[in-house]
Design an enzyme around this catalytic site. Structure first.
Site, PDB file in Angstrom:
ATOM      1  N   LYS A 125       0.680  -1.374   0.449  1.00 32.64           N
ATOM      2  CA  LYS A 125       0.004  -0.214  -0.138  1.00 32.64           C
ATOM      3  C   LYS A 125       0.813   1.198   0.284  1.00 32.64           C
ATOM      4  O   LYS A 125       2.457   1.411   0.439  1.00 32.64           O
ATOM      5  CB  LYS A 125      -1.195   0.137   1.357  1.00 32.64           C
ATOM      6  CG  LYS A 125      -0.132   0.586   2.614  1.00 32.64           C
ATOM      7  CD  LYS A 125       0.047   1.528   3.272  1.00 32.64           C
ATOM      8  CE  LYS A 125       1.118   1.520   4.041  1.00 32.64           C
ATOM      9  NZ  LYS A 125       1.275   2.976   4.322  1.00 32.64           N
ATOM     10  N   ASP A 150      -3.115  -1.553   9.200  1.00 32.09           N
ATOM     11  CA  ASP A 150      -3.175  -1.284   8.254  1.00 32.09           C
ATOM     12  C   ASP A 150      -3.521  -2.796   6.759  1.00 32.09           C
ATOM     13  O   ASP A 150      -3.269  -3.111   5.993  1.00 32.09           O
ATOM     14  CB  ASP A 150      -1.688  -1.116   7.374  1.00 32.09           C
ATOM     15  CG  ASP A 150      -0.948   0.087   7.611  1.00 32.09           C
ATOM     16  OD1 ASP A 150      -2.328   1.382   8.025  1.00 32.09           O
ATOM     17  OD2 ASP A 150       0.513   0.286   7.375  1.00 32.09           O
TER      18      ASP A 150
END
Ligand code: C5P
Length: 322
Positions: A15, A153
């Protein structure tokens, strides 16, 4: 008869944060975040198969010939039960009442401690592999809760795409957008510890506060508006990371990478998450290859990768039956 797979391979993307707004430090030690995540085409792969006991094998980025310590840490990836993928597999098998005796063969494409959520990707992959191997099912809500317990995350690594993250980053809302974006990721030789970068930001803010400066948390809406247009030029202008000054204080050499990206004509360039990876936006795929070449030539980073976004979250890519 439904047969369970013997071996499952899962692929999970890295990401980047197109916007990372850091709010106040909470009582639980986390900061309140407003962030726009995007999953990009740089992947870790996990192949999970039955074994006498849970153990982890690591190959790829950050696993190579680096010396390892007595705890079995190779590069920065632990091979014991503290590995985030091992913890995730233990958590999901315990939740569904199954054995955790598996081998996790982890192939790292995402650099370790790079600000690209590689550890979170491994945890998300292990959750998915655990469900696939045991044949168990969990509701999306239950899976997201397990994921959030493993790291802020991890829910995003399961979902992928482009999403707004709030809370510690674990509460997700998909962001509607158009188009694909071509990124150049400039990888650094070392890693940065996420808690260290957040601590440095707290120190910088305390100094600024003592000097009478008013602290304003950056607004994420320009990034959301730019994504709606699908124009890379617009997105490049509004990329933002509140952690960047702290990452630069701990790793001043990153300024050279940012300068090289700007000089080479990137539409925008910022530190990714808590760093030290720098992400630079190109006009299109061809421009990304050119930009990557220029940044590599500058000699300011260890390696460059070209990656497109958004891409899907964690996916099972192969299942082998008995
Ligand atoms: O959730 P995760 O384990 O990935 O977070 C790693 C560390 O990053 C936390 O222990 C904390 O120091 C910092 N962090 C934070 N605020 C967040 C997310 C992470 O301070 N929202």
């Amino acid at each position: 008869m439904i047969t369970r797979p013997e071996r499952v391979t899962v692929r999970v993307p890295a990401k980047i944060n197109l916007h990372l707004g850091v709010g106040p430090l909470r009582a639980d030690g986390y900061h309140e975040l407003t962030t726009v995540f995007q999953a990009v085409g740089l992947y870790d792969e996990l192949t999970v198969s039955p074994a006498p006991a849970l153990h982890v094998k690591v190959t790829g980025e950050g696993s190579g010939e680096e010396p390892h310590d007595a705890a079995g840490t190779v590069g920065h990836v632990p091979r014991d039960a503290t590995n985030l993928a091992a913890r995730a597999l233990t958590a999901v098998t315990a939740r569904v009442g199954a054995s955790s005796a598996y081998e996790i063969a982890l192939h790292k494409g995402i650099p370790v401690a790079g600000g690209l959520a590689g550890g979170s990707a491994d945890a998300a992959g292990a959750l998915l592999a655990g469900l696939s191997l045991t044949g168990a099912e969990l509701s999306r809500g239950e899976l997201d809760r397990l994921a959030a317990d493993l790291g802020s995350d991890v829910p995003f690594a399961l979902h992928g795409g482009t999403a707004l993250g709030t809370g510690r980053g674990e509460r997700l809302t998909p962001v509607l957008g158009h188009g694909r974006y071509s990124w150049v990721l400039a990888l650094a030789s070392g890693g940065l510890s996420t808690p260290d970068v957040f601590d440095e930001l707290d120190r910088q803010r305390a100094r600024a506060h003592a000097a009478g400066h008013v602290q304003v948390v950056a607004d994420h809406t320009p990034v959301v508006a730019a994504l709606r247009t699908g124009e890379p030029e617009q997105l490049g202008r509004v990329l933002h990371n509140d952690l960047q000054p702290a990452a630069l204080a701990l790793a001043p050499e990153l300024q050279g990478v940012l300068d090289a990206a700007h000089d080479a004509g990137a539409l925008g360039a910022i530190v990714s998450g808590s760093g030290p990876t720098v992400m630079a936006l190109a006009r299109d795929e061809q421009d990304a290859v050119r930009l990557a070449g220029r940044i590599a030539e500058s000699g300011t980073c260890r390696a460059v990768r070209v990656a497109d976004g958004p891409v899907h979250g964690a996916r099972v890519v192969s299942r082998t039956g008995r």
